[in-house]
Design a protein around this motif. Structure first.
Motif, PDB file in Angstrom:
ATOM      1  N   LEU A   1       0.835  -1.206   0.000  1.00 48.64           N
ATOM      2  CA  LEU A   1       0.000   0.000   0.000  1.00 48.64           C
ATOM      3  C   LEU A   1       0.875   1.264   0.000  1.00 48.64           C
ATOM      4  O   LEU A   1       0.628   2.204  -0.758  1.00 48.64           O
ATOM      5  CB  LEU A   1      -0.922  -0.011   1.230  1.00 48.64           C
ATOM      6  CG  LEU A   1      -1.741   1.248   1.478  1.00 48.64           C
ATOM      7  CD1 LEU A   1      -2.736   1.501   0.345  1.00 48.64           C
ATOM      8  CD2 LEU A   1      -2.493   1.166   2.820  1.00 48.64           C
ATOM      9  N   ALA A   2       1.906   1.250   0.838  1.00 44.62           N
ATOM     10  CA  ALA A   2       2.813   2.413   0.918  1.00 44.62           C
ATOM     11  C   ALA A   2       3.490   2.658  -0.426  1.00 44.62           C
ATOM     12  O   ALA A   2       3.604   3.810  -0.882  1.00 44.62           O
ATOM     13  CB  ALA A   2       3.850   2.181   2.016  1.00 44.62           C
ATOM     14  N   THR A   3       3.907   1.582  -1.067  1.00 41.42           N
ATOM     15  CA  THR A   3       4.543   1.702  -2.393  1.00 41.42           C
ATOM     16  C   THR A   3       3.583   2.350  -3.387  1.00 41.42           C
ATOM     17  O   THR A   3       3.954   3.266  -4.120  1.00 41.42           O
ATOM     18  CB  THR A   3       4.944   0.300  -2.911  1.00 41.42           C
ATOM     19  OG1 THR A   3       5.756  -0.332  -1.932  1.00 41.42           O
ATOM     20  CG2 THR A   3       5.694   0.376  -4.231  1.00 41.42           C
ATOM     21  N   ASP A   4       2.330   1.879  -3.377  1.00 39.53           N
ATOM     22  CA  ASP A   4       1.334   2.448  -4.280  1.00 39.53           C
ATOM     23  C   ASP A   4       1.098   3.923  -4.008  1.00 39.53           C
ATOM     24  O   ASP A   4       0.977   4.720  -4.925  1.00 39.53           O
ATOM     25  CB  ASP A   4      -0.020   1.740  -4.073  1.00 39.53           C
ATOM     26  CG  ASP A   4      -0.115   0.478  -4.878  1.00 39.53           C
ATOM     27  OD1 ASP A   4       0.903   0.100  -5.508  1.00 39.53           O
ATOM     28  OD2 ASP A   4      -1.197  -0.149  -4.870  1.00 39.53           O
ATOM     29  N   LEU A   5       1.019   4.272  -2.737  1.00 38.95           N
ATOM     30  CA  LEU A   5       0.662   5.647  -2.390  1.00 38.95           C
ATOM     31  C   LEU A   5       1.773   6.626  -2.728  1.00 38.95           C
ATOM     32  O   LEU A   5       1.506   7.739  -3.150  1.00 38.95           O
ATOM     33  CB  LEU A   5       0.302   5.756  -0.906  1.00 38.95           C
ATOM     34  CG  LEU A   5      -1.035   5.134  -0.508  1.00 38.95           C
ATOM     35  CD1 LEU A   5      -1.201   5.170   1.005  1.00 38.95           C
ATOM     36  CD2 LEU A   5      -2.197   5.868  -1.181  1.00 38.95           C
ATOM     37  N   CYS A   6       3.026   6.231  -2.518  1.00 36.52           N
ATOM     38  CA  CYS A   6       4.071   7.225  -2.774  1.00 36.52           C
ATOM     39  C   CYS A   6       4.769   6.995  -4.108  1.00 36.52           C
ATOM     40  O   CYS A   6       5.634   7.770  -4.491  1.00 36.52           O
ATOM     41  CB  CYS A   6       5.056   7.331  -1.600  1.00 36.52           C
ATOM     42  SG  CYS A   6       6.226   5.999  -1.511  1.00 36.52           S
ATOM     43  N   GLY A   7       4.381   5.929  -4.791  1.00 38.73           N
ATOM     44  CA  GLY A   7       4.901   5.726  -6.139  1.00 38.73           C
ATOM     45  C   GLY A   7       6.382   5.416  -6.201  1.00 38.73           C
ATOM     46  O   GLY A   7       7.026   5.631  -7.203  1.00 38.73           O
ATOM     47  N   LYS A   8       6.936   4.968  -5.092  1.00 40.50           N
ATOM     48  CA  LYS A   8       8.308   4.487  -5.184  1.00 40.50           C
ATOM     49  C   LYS A   8       8.496   3.283  -4.278  1.00 40.50           C
ATOM     50  O   LYS A   8       7.682   3.043  -3.386  1.00 40.50           O
ATOM     51  CB  LYS A   8       9.320   5.593  -4.866  1.00 40.50           C
ATOM     52  CG  LYS A   8       9.291   6.117  -3.447  1.00 40.50           C
ATOM     53  CD  LYS A   8      10.313   7.231  -3.303  1.00 40.50           C
ATOM     54  CE  LYS A   8      10.975   7.210  -1.942  1.00 40.50           C
ATOM     55  NZ  LYS A   8      11.950   8.270  -1.748  1.00 40.50           N
ATOM     56  N   ARG A   9       9.551   2.526  -4.544  1.00 36.63           N
ATOM     57  CA  ARG A   9       9.764   1.312  -3.775  1.00 36.63           C
ATOM     58  C   ARG A   9      10.032   1.642  -2.311  1.00 36.63           C
ATOM     59  O   ARG A   9      10.741   2.601  -2.008  1.00 36.63           O
ATOM     60  CB  ARG A   9      10.941   0.529  -4.349  1.00 36.63           C
ATOM     61  CG  ARG A   9      10.638  -0.956  -4.491  1.00 36.63           C
ATOM     62  CD  ARG A   9      11.878  -1.664  -5.012  1.00 36.63           C
ATOM     63  NE  ARG A   9      12.909  -1.751  -3.967  1.00 36.63           N
ATOM     64  CZ  ARG A   9      12.905  -2.683  -3.014  1.00 36.63           C
ATOM     65  NH1 ARG A   9      11.984  -3.601  -2.982  1.00 36.63           N
ATOM     66  NH2 ARG A   9      13.842  -2.699  -2.095  1.00 36.63           N
TER      67      ARG A   9
END
Ligand SMILES: Nc1ncnc2c1ncn2[C@@H]1O[C@H](COP(=O)(O)OP(=O)(O)OP(=O)(O)O)[C@@H](O)[C@H]1O
Ligand SMILES: [Mg+2]
Length: 261
Positions: free
Chosen positions: A227-235
């Motif tokens: 979810l965090a990856t999706d929200l901030c658009g980076k790994r």
């Protein structure tokens, strides 16, 4: 947008907003994503309880009342490095969120602010929503919680605040639970994360280390990481938790303050 302001909201209470907000902040910070976490639940502040910080002298309420500047209310959490504006634990009725938007727009240092909201459809929640440019709606896979979610999504749409999607939390994969397709169609909203029921969550709250750091490989942590990856658009990097004891935490705290970590 000069900064991403993510509101973690829900119609029904107790579905996992604070858990998700605290863990997202943990993951953002571990990935050098400059994040500030704000506990907007002034009636039942719990971010401080999740992180084990309750010695703070000021809270969001003081900022909203103009008693102090936002920077003066920021607490650095030693173990995770999260910067947080907690809410003060002392009960204060009717703290208005009307000023929140102004408070946030004056803050320049952060490229991402995560807001932990109180549950429900109150005017207070609406004011919190209006300060956000992205909303994450949390629900559990049952009818009461999903019904509430549809109402808060309607409220977001009325206010033209973009909903990033639904997070379905505490999934047990039992027959009586609503199916993911049913939840998506009832809410007319995409599911962006499915977080399983995980006994590591209450355990991590008890030890006051977010599960993303306490048990980074646990099922709930892996789901929150995606979810965090999706929200901030980076790994997203995996936070490193060394059980270093109180002295070690102090050293880490000093290093962070000095910018050595
Ligand atoms: N994935 C999970 N697995 C197991 N337990 C969970 C999970 N997520 C949350 N919980 C438990 O649910 C309880 C409520 O979580 P939390 O406080 O994050 O919800 P909330 O939506 O912020 O509640 P409130 O509306 O009161 O602010 C906590 O005690 C936590 O341990
Ligand atoms: Mg909460």
């Amino acid at each position: 947008l000069d900064k991403q302001i993510i509101g973690i909201i829900s119609g029904k209470g107790g579905v996992g907003k604070s858990t998700i907000a605290v863990n997202l902040a943990t993951l953002f910070v571990a990935s050098d994503y400059n994040n500030l976490l704000i506990d907007c639940d002034t009636s039942n502040p719990s971010v401080g309880l999740h992180l084990g910080i309750w010695q703070h002298s000021y809270g969001l309420q003081d900022v909203l009342l103009g008693k102090i500047k936002p920077d003066e209310a920021i607490v650095l959490h030693p173990a995770t490095g999260i910067r947080v504006i907690p809410s003060s634990l002392s009960y204060e009725r009717d703290t208005s969120m009307k000023n929140l938007s102004k408070v946030l727009s004056n803050m320049k240092t952060y490229n991402c602010i995560t807001l932990d909201a109180p549950p429900g459809l109150s005017e207070e929640v609406e004011d919190i929503m209006k300060t956000c440019n992205e909303l994450v709606v949390v629900t559990t896979p049952d009818v009461p919680s999903v019904t509430s979610a549809t109402k808060i999504i309607d409220l977001a749409e009325t206010n033209r605040i973009p909903v990033a999607g639904l997070v379905v939390n505490r999934i047990l994969n039992r027959k009586y639970e609503l199916h993911m397709q049913e939840i998506e169609s009832l809410c007319n909203t995409r599911i962006i994360a499915k977080i399983p029921e995980d006994s590591g969550v209450p355990e991590s709250i008890a030890v006051k280390v977010p599960i993303a750091m306490y048990r980074p490989k646990s099922p709930a942590s892996l789901a929150i990481n995606r979810l965090a990856t999706d929200l901030c658009g980076k790994r997203i990097a995996q936070p490193q938790y060394a059980n270093v004891g109180v002295f070690g935490q102090f050293i880490n705290f000093v290093k962070r303050v000095l910018g050595r970590v």
